[in-house]
Write a protein that holds these residues in place. Structure first.
Motif, PDB file in Angstrom:
ATOM      1  N   GLU A  28      -1.810   6.490  -9.875  1.00 48.00           N
ATOM      2  CA  GLU A  28      -2.630   6.549  -9.285  1.00 48.00           C
ATOM      3  C   GLU A  28      -4.237   6.383  -9.918  1.00 48.00           C
ATOM      4  O   GLU A  28      -5.218   6.254  -9.950  1.00 48.00           O
ATOM      5  CB  GLU A  28      -2.764   8.235  -8.974  1.00 48.00           C
ATOM      6  CG  GLU A  28      -1.956   8.612  -8.087  1.00 48.00           C
ATOM      7  CD  GLU A  28      -2.347  10.585  -8.655  1.00 48.00           C
ATOM      8  OE1 GLU A  28      -3.585  11.306  -9.313  1.00 48.00           O
ATOM      9  OE2 GLU A  28      -1.155  11.528  -7.970  1.00 48.00           O
ATOM     10  N   THR A  35      -0.066   0.532  -5.475  1.00 42.85           N
ATOM     11  CA  THR A  35       2.389   0.810  -5.182  1.00 42.85           C
ATOM     12  C   THR A  35       3.090  -0.371  -5.735  1.00 42.85           C
ATOM     13  O   THR A  35       2.904  -0.980  -5.049  1.00 42.85           O
ATOM     14  CB  THR A  35       2.015   1.036  -3.988  1.00 42.85           C
ATOM     15  OG1 THR A  35       1.230   2.590  -3.933  1.00 42.85           O
ATOM     16  CG2 THR A  35       3.494   1.746  -3.614  1.00 42.85           C
ATOM     17  N   ALA A  54       4.742   1.860   1.639  1.00 41.42           N
ATOM     18  CA  ALA A  54       5.743   1.744   1.163  1.00 41.42           C
ATOM     19  C   ALA A  54       6.742   2.438   1.754  1.00 41.42           C
ATOM     20  O   ALA A  54       7.895   1.724   1.286  1.00 41.42           O
ATOM     21  CB  ALA A  54       5.381   3.127  -0.253  1.00 41.42           C
ATOM     22  N   SER A  64       0.701  -1.149   0.319  1.00 41.37           N
ATOM     23  CA  SER A  64      -0.284  -0.529  -0.025  1.00 41.37           C
ATOM     24  C   SER A  64       0.665   1.468  -0.059  1.00 41.37           C
ATOM     25  O   SER A  64       2.059   1.172   0.065  1.00 41.37           O
ATOM     26  CB  SER A  64      -0.925  -0.197   0.896  1.00 41.37           C
ATOM     27  OG  SER A  64      -0.255   0.300   2.622  1.00 41.37           O
ATOM     28  N   ASP A  65      -0.054   2.043  -0.443  1.00 39.25           N
ATOM     29  CA  ASP A  65       0.934   3.957  -0.495  1.00 39.25           C
ATOM     30  C   ASP A  65       1.799   3.313   1.152  1.00 39.25           C
ATOM     31  O   ASP A  65       2.799   4.713   1.119  1.00 39.25           O
ATOM     32  CB  ASP A  65      -0.207   4.576  -0.859  1.00 39.25           C
ATOM     33  CG  ASP A  65       0.774   6.173  -1.353  1.00 39.25           C
ATOM     34  OD1 ASP A  65       2.121   5.744  -1.676  1.00 39.25           O
ATOM     35  OD2 ASP A  65       0.344   6.954  -0.579  1.00 39.25           O
ATOM     36  N   ARG A  88       4.614   3.968  -8.115  1.00 40.28           N
ATOM     37  CA  ARG A  88       2.874   4.160  -7.513  1.00 40.28           C
ATOM     38  C   ARG A  88       2.034   4.633  -9.198  1.00 40.28           C
ATOM     39  O   ARG A  88       2.632   5.144  -9.919  1.00 40.28           O
ATOM     40  CB  ARG A  88       3.217   5.804  -6.805  1.00 40.28           C
ATOM     41  CG  ARG A  88       3.283   5.518  -5.173  1.00 40.28           C
ATOM     42  CD  ARG A  88       3.110   6.214  -4.514  1.00 40.28           C
ATOM     43  NE  ARG A  88       4.068   6.430  -2.704  1.00 40.28           N
ATOM     44  CZ  ARG A  88       4.628   6.663  -3.013  1.00 40.28           C
ATOM     45  NH1 ARG A  88       6.182   7.087  -3.416  1.00 40.28           N
ATOM     46  NH2 ARG A  88       5.262   6.208  -1.559  1.00 40.28           N
TER      47      ARG A  88
END
Length: 251
Positions: free
Chosen positions: A237, A242, A217, A213-214, A235
């Motif tokens: 959007e 990610t 990260a 996940s962001d 990443r």
């Protein structure tokens, strides 16, 4: 049929109904498919397939369903994979990443691993003669001759923190194997294990790629660096995805 799906809380009832109609051979089978979906089974498991990178991947009941966000992992892996490269797919689930990677770059020497017997059976069905699938815990079942020869190591390892499992949609929480979802206290337990052993298996300048996940990260980046991998983060959007990438720096 649409009314039954709507009553069950299916948001895109009309679209799903069309897919169910297309997947049924008889009215009785259609009724059974609609009932399974209304009872909460994931659409992909009801249909028997999920789409990834424009490909239909067979998905068996109880097996982790490939998500569209994993297309970023496939794309980044394809960018560092040459034809006939040695590729290892850990936590392979249905084998979707291996199938999509070979569709993108051509034949590779693929070795896939999962600890879940149902996932192993599904991956073998999907990969056929395109790769070897092993049942076991991460690197343990891999042939020793692969040590130091793996060009690309890819893993869609579980990364949901244990305490957050209860917040997942029921489709995942009740119909996918917990081992494919639960990543431990902070979600990165399996990532740590993979990264710690990766350099022993990777060839010089080989790459490890893991979805996360962001929010996770930065810590995953640190885990990779501590494991003597040169880390970077990609990443998307558009996909809400990610990927952390580590290049093997060697000794």
């Amino acid at each position: 049929m649409v009314a039954r799906l709507r009553a069950a809380g299916i948001v895109f009832a009309e679209d799903e109904a069309l897919l169910l109609v297309d997947g049924a051979r008889t009215p009785a089978e259609l009724d059974a498919l609609v009932q399974r979906r209304a009872d909460g089974s994931p659409l992909e498991q009801v249909l028997g397939w999920a789409e990834l990178c424009g490909l239909r991947i067979k998905v068996a009941p109880g097996v982790f369903v490939p998500r569209r966000r994993t297309e970023l992992l496939v794309r980044e892996a394809a960018a560092v994979t040459r034809r006939n490269a040695v590729v290892v797919d850990l936590c392979c689930g249905s084998g979707a990443i291996g199938v999509a990677l070979m569709a993108a770059v051509g034949p590779v020497d693929l070795h896939a691993v999962d600890i879940d017997p149902a996932a192993v059976r599904c991956a073998r069905d999907n990969l056929g003669d395109g790769g070897q699938v092993f049942e076991g815990d991460l690197f343990a079942p891999l042939p020793a001759l692969l040590r130091g020869r793996v060009d690309v190591l890819v893993a869609n390892a579980p990364y949901v923190p244990s305490a957050a499992i209860r917040t997942l949609p029921a489709e995942a929480r009740l119909h996918e194997a917990l081992v494919a979802l639960d990543g431990g206290r902070d979600g990165l337990d399996v990532h740590r294990r993979v990264a710690a052993a990766a350099s022993a298996w990777l060839a010089p300048n080989g790459h490890l790629l893991i979805e996360t996940s962001d929010d996770q990260a930065p810590l995953a980046h640190e885990i990779f660096a501590d494991a003597r991998l040169e880390p970077s983060v990609v990443r998307s959007e558009e996909l809400g995805a990610t990927v952390v990438i580590g290049r093997n720096r060697g000794a």
